[in-house]
Design an enzyme around this catalytic site. Sequence first.
Site, PDB file in Angstrom:
ATOM      1  CD  GLU A  88      -2.927  -1.171   2.304  1.00 36.27           C
ATOM      2  OE1 GLU A  88      -2.868  -0.286   3.182  1.00 36.27           O
ATOM      3  OE2 GLU A  88      -3.812  -2.047   2.289  1.00 36.27           O
ATOM      4  CD  GLU A 130      -3.130  -5.933   4.372  1.00 34.01           C
ATOM      5  OE1 GLU A 130      -1.951  -5.721   4.019  1.00 34.01           O
ATOM      6  OE2 GLU A 130      -3.783  -5.148   5.090  1.00 34.01           O
TER       7      GLU A 130
HETATM    8  C1  GAL Z   1      -3.960  -2.501   5.609  1.00 29.77           C
HETATM    9  C2  GAL Z   1      -2.454  -2.428   5.841  1.00 29.77           C
HETATM   10  C3  GAL Z   1      -2.048  -3.226   7.055  1.00 29.77           C
HETATM   11  C4  GAL Z   1      -2.962  -2.905   8.194  1.00 29.77           C
HETATM   12  C5  GAL Z   1      -4.366  -3.226   7.802  1.00 29.77           C
HETATM   13  C6  GAL Z   1      -5.393  -3.046   8.892  1.00 29.77           C
HETATM   14  O1  GAL Z   1      -4.409  -1.507   4.816  1.00 29.77           O
HETATM   15  O2  GAL Z   1      -1.764  -2.916   4.733  1.00 29.77           O
HETATM   16  O3  GAL Z   1      -0.730  -2.918   7.393  1.00 29.77           O
HETATM   17  O4  GAL Z   1      -2.815  -1.562   8.485  1.00 29.77           O
HETATM   18  O5  GAL Z   1      -4.719  -2.382   6.744  1.00 29.77           O
HETATM   19  O6  GAL Z   1      -6.682  -3.317   8.398  1.00 29.77           O
END
Ligand code: GAL
Length: 817
Positions: free
Chosen positions: A433, A509
């Site tokens: 991100e 993710e």
């Molecule tokens: C994502 C990020 C992670 C964590 C997660 C929490 O956007 O890549 O590091 O922050 O959100 O939901």
Amino acid sequence: MNYKKLFLFLNILSISFVQAQEVRKSILLNKNWSFSKGDFKEASQIGFNDTKWQKVTIPHDWAIYGPFDENNDVQKVAITQNLEKEAKRQTGRTGGLPYMGVGWYRTSFNVPDFKKGQRISLVFDGAMSEAHVSVNGKEAIFWPYGYNSFHVDVSDFLTENGQNNLLAVRLENKEQSSRWYPGAGLYRNVHLVITNPVHVPVWGTYLTTPYVAKDYASVRLETKLENVPNKTEIRIETTILDQSGKTVATKNDKRKLNHGEPFVQNFIVNQPHLWFPENPTLYQAVSKIYSKDQLVDTYTTRFGIRDIKFIAEKGFFLNGKLRKFQGVCNHHDLGPLGAAVNVAALRRQLTLLKDMGCDAIRTSHNMPAPELVALCDEMGFMMMLEPFDEWDKAKCKNGYHRFFDEWAEKDMINMLHQYRNNASVILWSIGNEVPTQCSADGYKVAKFLQDICHREDPTRLVTCGMDQVSCVLENGFANMIDIPGFNYRVNRYEEGYAKLSQNMLLGSETTSTVSSRGIYKFPVEKKLDAKYDDHQSSSYDFEACSWSNLPDLDFAMSDDKEWTLGQFVWTGFDYLGEPSPYSINSWPNHSSMFGIIDLASIPKDRYYLYRSVWNKNAETLHILPHWNWEGKEGQIVPVFAYTNYPTAELFVNGKSYGKQTKNNATPENRYRLMWMDVKYEPGEIKVVAYDANGTKKTEKIIRTAGKAHHIELVADRTEMQADGKDLVYITVRIVDKDGNLCSNDQSLVNFSTSGAGNYKASANGDPTCLDLFHLPKMHLFNGQLTAIVQASEKAGKLTFEAKAKEVKSGKIVLEVK
Ligand code: GAL
């Protein structure tokens, strides 16, 4: 791998280590360090007096001892990634722990049997952060990135006879340098490597398997050599051993090396045993290096033989078999142990994940400890290694962007060289991100990093975790990444698939569902960003953050669309820091609620939801919530079952609430069985599960607990190694006289140990609890907590005892061997 095989293999490894010792020594520098927080001008100098400093053993994390404080590293920012528009006071973002500031470590080391001309290197597996390493008062290396491994040849800094060398390390963590708890100090191992002048440098081999089939595999080994005098003939004798120690191929080649190129050897391994998560077979290439017919070095390269392919439209294939990643993202901290690496703790994590059916790990968002990669090789997990959370544009005021331009390539090279021989590593991810994804020239930075991966390791493809889907679909960023990875945004997968030329998509993710173990909120409704006065989230697994979703959506995506490659759930384990949805002015909250398993390494209900879908070899039937709802008699308390069976019937005190069958009404109905209209009455609930033919397969009962009666202790193992490092995790539970969990009990429990080991730490998984992990007492969180004990270096019995008011205490005796 079965344990007998593993044992044999480790034995062989240690035999080859003994052989290797003749010409190459690797010594762990973990004992006799002095540590102090604060800055000292002269601390790198020989005469500096450190007698008042604390004596520590590394791996050591100076910040994990607390105390927690909401004023530690308060960050007043708008987290744009969380869709926040205004700068607000974020509490607990880095765990409320004192990781910031300067700290110094000093030790002295000897080079055993030192001979003039030998080359001596120091290898740091990771040092948090901005490490200035000096030897005998002179700076040997500076390495800013706290997560990366680095090495330095210190031969020219040593004393005449190689004895009594002062090693001093200055570390500094700037505040606002992280979005989670980074840990602090020499939190990973430091090694001293002693070699002859002609030697294989650190991470000096590159082993690939250019052809892999059932009947044979070809193996190509490149060995780098240093200090080879011009025109010298080098001979390398390499033996390939299989897991049982049997020689399966061997080569003895002589060559004069020109222009410093590596020494290449090729082998054929007939009928290879392929590496895959369910059977992670490893081989090793043991090389003996001769210069002028003198043995000058030995080097062992451990590897696996496996074939990885990503096929557009069709997905990911390992050894010719289609599979979708059933992966989790994890941060590097080990809960109550902080960032200080420990093999037993990592093994414990992987054991729990394996049983859940997880087969892949993303090391978000940084380089892992080498011990984790070695364990993934051995235990069978595919890995996505990801170096960065920031490139040239900041997420945190003092984040990695300060170093990116000068250091990114060096950091990438170290990671790639260190891990490109590991069977478990399947994909490189170049970032998470990163704000750069939305800038017009962002794709150039991505290309720069991707090209480094292709150059240093042409055998693996590259992904990147992208959350700004609109940007990356528009500006060409996503189209140039080998394997496009979306973070969340399941509702945009179809669009991504249609617009991108790769014709496949990875859930790099996913999910970010939040829950607190043992906490249930009513009425049971799907909610985003739900907040409650107790700062907890509901374990009905119906709550997510505004940018995230429930697990069922990702299951469905993976099941329905052939071109999806599977997912990496945020997160396998709860971690210190980032206590969403309680991050803005919400102290006390110091740890995440995203974990499938809590900070105490106790599975939450969600664990069984994943297990029911992912673990195809085991039966899963899990019921929630608990059944201790005094005061709620006659009120609605829905009951959920997570099971691999399609149908189940619920009984409350013998009365049927009917059968439920998984169906397509909603994504949740596809994967869970839910009785929404159950009225609470104390007693027992029973769920009976049926297969698709209507045959009864199994049943489970939970009962209302009576008065707290005694402490029950469940250790994850009863034997430990007498190595001063091994850990046993003991689940401490308060139960009634019949063994039913008292799930509302929050009593304080005191611990004591005697014999061959000591109390190490404990945790209860409550993100709002400020009890310190290293003190031998902790409150239960909903009836449970975990205490961790550590073996001594001497064999014997280790006794652990847990006491709480008004209940019979618990005692357990462990064998330390
Ligand atoms: C994502 C990020 C992670 C964590 C997660 C929490 O956007 O890549 O590091 O922050 O959100 O939901």
